[in-house]
Design an enzyme around this catalytic site. Structure first.
Site, PDB file in Angstrom:
ATOM      1  N   ASP A  32       8.046   9.125 -26.622  1.00 55.90           N
ATOM      2  CA  ASP A  32       7.222  10.227 -26.126  1.00 55.90           C
ATOM      3  C   ASP A  32       6.383  10.802 -27.261  1.00 55.90           C
ATOM      4  OD1 ASP A  32       6.225  12.073 -24.345  1.00 55.90           O
ATOM      5  OD2 ASP A  32       7.951  13.421 -24.468  1.00 55.90           O
ATOM      6  N   ASN A  34       2.721  10.108 -27.624  1.00 51.00           N
ATOM      7  CA  ASN A  34       1.479   9.407 -27.967  1.00 51.00           C
ATOM      8  C   ASN A  34       0.251  10.287 -27.754  1.00 51.00           C
ATOM      9  OD1 ASN A  34       3.069   7.185 -28.473  1.00 51.00           O
ATOM     10  ND2 ASN A  34       2.394   6.021 -26.694  1.00 51.00           N
ATOM     11  N   HIS A  49      -1.743   5.573 -27.781  1.00 52.24           N
ATOM     12  CA  HIS A  49      -0.950   4.479 -27.222  1.00 52.24           C
ATOM     13  C   HIS A  49      -0.960   3.267 -28.152  1.00 52.24           C
ATOM     14  CE1 HIS A  49      -0.297   6.793 -23.707  1.00 52.24           C
ATOM     15  NE2 HIS A  49      -1.521   6.695 -23.233  1.00 52.24           N
ATOM     16  N   LEU A 143      18.582 -10.160 -31.224  1.00 52.13           N
ATOM     17  CA  LEU A 143      18.518  -8.901 -30.500  1.00 52.13           C
ATOM     18  C   LEU A 143      17.875  -9.087 -29.131  1.00 52.13           C
ATOM     19  CD1 LEU A 143      17.534  -5.425 -31.798  1.00 52.13           C
ATOM     20  CD2 LEU A 143      16.153  -6.419 -29.984  1.00 52.13           C
ATOM     21  N   ARG A 200      15.199  10.504 -27.697  1.00 52.49           N
ATOM     22  CA  ARG A 200      13.893  10.918 -27.186  1.00 52.49           C
ATOM     23  C   ARG A 200      13.114  11.564 -28.322  1.00 52.49           C
ATOM     24  NH1 ARG A 200      11.865  13.080 -21.477  1.00 52.49           N
ATOM     25  NH2 ARG A 200       9.683  13.323 -22.060  1.00 52.49           N
ATOM     26  N   ARG A 206      15.039  16.055 -22.321  1.00 50.95           N
ATOM     27  CA  ARG A 206      15.399  15.621 -20.977  1.00 50.95           C
ATOM     28  C   ARG A 206      15.344  14.096 -20.915  1.00 50.95           C
ATOM     29  NH1 ARG A 206      10.482  18.212 -20.801  1.00 50.95           N
ATOM     30  NH2 ARG A 206       8.678  16.880 -20.389  1.00 50.95           N
TER      31      ARG A 206
END
Length: 254
Positions: A32, A34, A49, A143, A200, A206
């Site tokens: 979150d 960008n 982005h 991975l 986040r 959230r």
């Protein structure tokens, strides 16, 4: 580096490495910030982005260097379709570019790529690129990178419930035998362990409809850092925070 939320800082860590402690098998990240990163520099959102895509490369490199087995990135939520068509076009165009030009590099590094979400909404061309990436990397043993695209946690649970209901309707399943393990096997993340830690960025606190079932016992880490600024040091700090947590999974402390 911007401070971490709710965490006492204990001094600098070496670049891109974590302190001694348990390493999470599965790290999931809500990327979150960008737009705010771009706005703070007087740039269009598309520039944010693009910078965010570069941060993905740094994050993936750090995850591999620290021995993480699974990395899930919330790249495009089901709610993101509500954004301006021009921004959606920028995001999907960026995704197409990276699928066409970066997958071979990930394949050489033994990264396995998997997509979760309603990917059919992206159209035939992009779906073909995603299928190609999954097929090319399916046998890799490094991975596993899960990209959540057009993903929503609630719809994930709904589609699992629908699949179980159809099986019961066909007489293939006794509804009384449905348990948490069975539900997990019908989620889009089937076969992948639940995330140990969910991160986040950008200071928001959230989950935003991300891995709602799978996050039941995940550790939550919130960073003030905007996603385009995320780097190996940020990843190392996440691991350091995780290593200091005591995970009891509902049990009483010893």
């Amino acid at each position: 580096m911007p401070p971490l939320v709710g965490v006492a800082r204990t001094g600098a860590l070496p670049t891109g490495t974590s302190s001694c402690g348990p390493i999470p098998a599965h790290v999931a990240i809500i990327m979150d910030g960008n737009g705010r990163w771009a706005a703070s520099r007087g740039l269009p959102r598309a520039a944010g982005h693009k910078a965010g895509a570069e941060a993905v490369t740094r994050c993936l490199r750090a995850a591999r260097a620290n021995g993480v087995d699974y990395l899930t990135l919330y790249a495009f939520s089901s709610e993101n379709w509500r954004r301006e068509p021009s921004e959606v076009a920028d995001l999907t165009g960026l995704l197409k570019f990276y699928l066409r030009h970066k997958v071979s590099e990930l394949h050489q590094e033994q990264v396995k790529i998997r997509f979760v979400g309603e990917v059919g909404r992206f159209g035939a061309d992009l779906c073909a690129e995603m299928a190609r990436a999954e097929a090319l990397t399916a046998g890799n043993t490094g991975l596993t990178l899960l990209l959540a695209l057009s993903y929503g946690g609630r719809s994930d649970i709904v589609q699992a419930a629908q699949a179980l209901a159809r099986a019961a309707q066909r007489g293939e399943l006794d509804p009384g035998l449905i348990d948490e393990t069975m539900v997990s096997r019908h989620l889009l993340t089937a076969g992948v362990p639940d995330p140990d830690v969910i991160v986040r960025t950008s200071g928001e606190h959230r989950l935003s409809n991300f891995l709602l079932w799978q996050s039941a016992y995940a550790e939550l880490v919130f960073l003030e850092t905007l996603w385009p600024d995320f780097d190996g040091d940020c990843f190392a700090r996440v691991l350091d925070i995780y290593g200091r947590r005591e995970r009891r999974f509902g049990a009483r402390p010893a």
